[in-house]
Design a protein around this motif. Structure first.
Motif, short mmCIF file in Angstrom:
data_model
loop_
_atom_site.label_atom_id
_atom_site.label_comp_id
_atom_site.label_asym_id
_atom_site.label_seq_id
_atom_site.Cartn_x
_atom_site.Cartn_y
_atom_site.Cartn_z
N ARG A 114 0.89 -1.23 -0.08
CA ARG A 114 -0.10 0.05 0.06
C ARG A 114 0.91 1.15 -0.11
O ARG A 114 1.81 1.10 0.62
CB ARG A 114 -0.68 0.00 1.31
N LYS A 115 0.05 2.44 -0.52
CA LYS A 115 1.06 3.56 -0.58
C LYS A 115 0.62 4.66 0.42
O LYS A 115 1.17 5.52 0.92
CB LYS A 115 0.93 4.22 -2.03
N ARG A 116 -0.72 4.48 0.85
CA ARG A 116 -1.30 5.45 1.83
C ARG A 116 -2.38 4.68 2.57
O ARG A 116 -3.12 3.86 1.80
CB ARG A 116 -1.65 6.88 1.23
N ASP A 117 -3.00 5.32 3.68
CA ASP A 117 -3.96 4.84 4.50
C ASP A 117 -4.96 6.10 4.81
O ASP A 117 -4.78 6.73 5.66
CB ASP A 117 -3.50 4.36 5.75
N ASP A 118 -6.01 6.03 3.78
CA ASP A 118 -7.00 7.17 4.22
C ASP A 118 -8.30 6.54 4.84
O ASP A 118 -9.43 7.25 4.46
CB ASP A 118 -7.26 8.01 2.81
N ARG A 119 -8.37 5.49 5.34
CA ARG A 119 -9.58 4.80 5.55
C ARG A 119 -10.17 5.51 6.65
O ARG A 119 -9.60 6.16 7.60
CB ARG A 119 -9.25 3.44 6.33
N ARG A 120 -11.68 5.71 6.66
CA ARG A 120 -12.37 6.11 7.70
C ARG A 120 -13.33 4.98 8.12
O ARG A 120 -13.88 4.09 7.67
CB ARG A 120 -13.19 7.07 7.05
N PHE A 121 -13.26 4.89 9.39
CA PHE A 121 -13.92 3.76 10.17
C PHE A 121 -15.30 4.16 10.87
O PHE A 121 -15.42 5.28 11.47
CB PHE A 121 -13.02 3.43 11.35
N GLY A 122 -16.10 3.53 10.71
CA GLY A 122 -17.37 3.66 11.59
C GLY A 122 -17.28 3.00 12.79
O GLY A 122 -16.28 2.59 13.52
N GLU A 123 -18.27 2.87 13.54
CA GLU A 123 -18.05 1.86 14.88
C GLU A 123 -18.13 0.50 14.69
O GLU A 123 -18.43 0.07 13.86
CB GLU A 123 -19.50 2.21 15.59
#
Length: 516
Positions: A271-280
């Motif tokens: 992977r090159k970047r981590d832009d994940r957004r997490f829910g609950e």
């Protein structure tokens, strides 16, 4: 905050990385999507689960506060496999951790993590390691091994006394190597690390212990070999090491911001970047206790046995171990969508095969699985925990060809049949099972076996000597060749007489002999 560690440091609940995927799996199953910081009940639950999975020694906990669980969690965090999201401290897997759990080959992932393991980091700051160290320690060790002045090796004393105490920047390499060369010319006398040295850096024996941990972790990359307290680049790996070290690595800043740091450090090689957004909640963790129990036992079985399908026997085994009714186990397994993977089992088996005494029992149990009903199809018993017994008993109780075999599994990369081991097989194991009563019938011993990560060149001569002294034929087979035999057996099954002939060759079995 004043520093309390004046040298390189890495935590070590497990000195080797063989079990890191298993520990990560347990941790995320228990903790992902939950608040880890300050939640003692969660720390204790994780610690208990590690003990139940055989990943941590059971015993009375000194503080009853989950300190053991926290140590294992810090270990995983230091390798960039999880982070605490936002101020609440919710556990999230990094991409590297996620890829490991999806069954990707762990060696390149953890090699990438080690080569990008840096000082300073949230881990080094939390452990109050001196801020003067600003480098990638595992890269530094490999660079030192490439320096021709060191003749291709480093010792534990040299790493502990001269490297981890003095190497502050990558640019220190030439000076540190020069110090090691001078140390060797003076005879390599460890008494040089005297009281004055220990006042500055701490106990020299503990520094060597820390050096040993760095070597153990680097060994997982399969780039180095160890002989005693010496490490060498593996033959033929110099080009690969150079290629790995050419890949750029820049120190990550903002080490006081754990989430920012871990998202960058934990990218892994894919992977090159981590832009994940997490829910609950989490995407991997179980949402109730029964699902968690079933998931942990299922993964443990799939990593320990060559299971080819989800069947009634597997569901029954999970039910027996968890106490969850079999009908509910089936619903949980179906909902999870986890499928058996030979690759996961085989990778783990090959790692255990060179894991040494710390992983001997696991290697024995997995070897039983390879010979057993889901593997080569024999009835088997693991008896290695009982005194004066081989590790595995292999039973063929078919009316056309009845026999018993005894197997000793040795978790070493170059096992030599030493005198004491030869005497045990000759005078204890073979005589004890020369006649074996099973199901009211008396079976004759047909073969003895040694299974190991690899063998010394003298192994076939040792097999011949045991056969001569006992009148029973045998074989040696490496873990890799045994897996090749199992793969061949799955494509077109061997008959019992064919396996019997193979197991009585009186020498080491070679993979080339299994080509169809």
């Amino acid at each position: 905050m004043n520093s309390r560690i004046n040298h390189w440091w890495t935590t070590r609940p497990k000195r080797k990385l063989i079990t890191v995927v298993d520990v990560l799996r347990v941790f995320l199953t228990i903790s992902e999507g939950k608040i880890w910081r300050g939640t003692r009940s969660l720390h204790l639950e994780f610690e208990k689960a590690l003990e139940e999975q055989g990943l941590k020694g059971a015993g009375t906990r000194r503080d009853q506060g989950g300190g053991g669980g926290r140590t294992y969690a810090r270990w995983l965090s230091s390798l960039g496999l999880w982070f605490a999201e936002d101020a609440a401290g919710i556990v999230r897997s990094t991409y590297a951790g996620e890829d490991l759990l999806k069954g990707a080959d762990p060696v390149p992932i953890l090699t990438h993590q080690l080569l990008n393991f840096q000082f300073p980091s949230p881990f080094s700051v939390a452990t109050r390691m001196d801020a003067r160290f600003r480098l990638f320690p595992f890269r530094f060790i490999l660079d030192a091994l490439l320096d021709e002045r060191l003749e291709g090796y480093l010792t534990q004393a040299e790493l502990g006394g001269l490297v981890i105490t003095r190497a502050e920047r990558a640019s220190d390499l030439s000076g540190v190597v020069s110090e090691i060369v001078s140390f060797r010319k003076r005879g390599g006398n460890e008494e040089e690390f005297d009281d004055a040295f220990e006042r500055m850096f701490g106990s020299f024996s503990k520094l060597k212990d820390t050096a040993n941990t760095f070597f153990n972790q680097l060994e997982y990359t399969q780039l180095i070999d160890r002989i005693g307290d010496h490490v060498y680049l593996k033959p033929g790996e110099k080009y690969r090491v150079n290629e790995l070290l050419r890949q750029p690595a820049t120190l990550i800043g903002r080490v006081d911001e754990e989430e920012y740091f871990q998202r960058k450090f934990g990218l892994g090689p894919n992977r090159k970047r981590d832009d994940r957004r997490f829910g609950e909640g989490g995407t991997i963790s179980a949402q109730d206790t029964e699902v968690s129990k079933v998931l942990l036992v299922l993964w443990d079985i799939l990593a320990s046995l060559p299971i080819k399908s989800i069947d009634d026997d597997l569901l029954n085994a999970i039910s027996s171990k968890t106490g969850v009714p079999e009908s509910k186990v089936e619903k949980i397994v179906v909902s999870l969508g986890v499928q058996p993977s030979y690759e996961v089992f085989e990778r783990k088996y090959l790692q255990l095969a060179v894991g040494g005494t710390a992983f001997a029992k696991e290697f024995e149990r997995s070897t039983e699985g390879v010979f057993g009903p889901t593997g080569l199809g024999f009835e088997t018993r693991w008896i290695g925990a009982s005194p004066n017994n081989p590790d595995v008993l292999v039973i063929s109780a078919e009316s056309s060809d009845d026999f018993v075999g005894v197997v000793d599994a040795k978790a070493y990369s170059e096992y030599a049949l030493i005198g004491d081991h030869r005497r045990r097989m000759t005078h204890v194991y073979v005589p004890k099972y020369r006649k074996f009563t099973h199901g009211g019938r008396e079976l004759d011993i047909r073969f003895f076996s040694y299974v190991a990560g690899g063998f010394a060149s003298t192994i076939s001569r040792g097999i011949e000597n045991i056969a001569r002294d006992t009148g029973v034929r045998g074989h040696a087979i490496s873990a890799a060749t045994l897996l090749a035999l199992l793969r061949r057996h799955r494509r077109r099954a061997f008959t019992r007489p064919q396996l019997s002939d193979l197991f009585t060759l009186n020498r080491e079995i070679r993979a080339s002999e299994l080509v169809e």
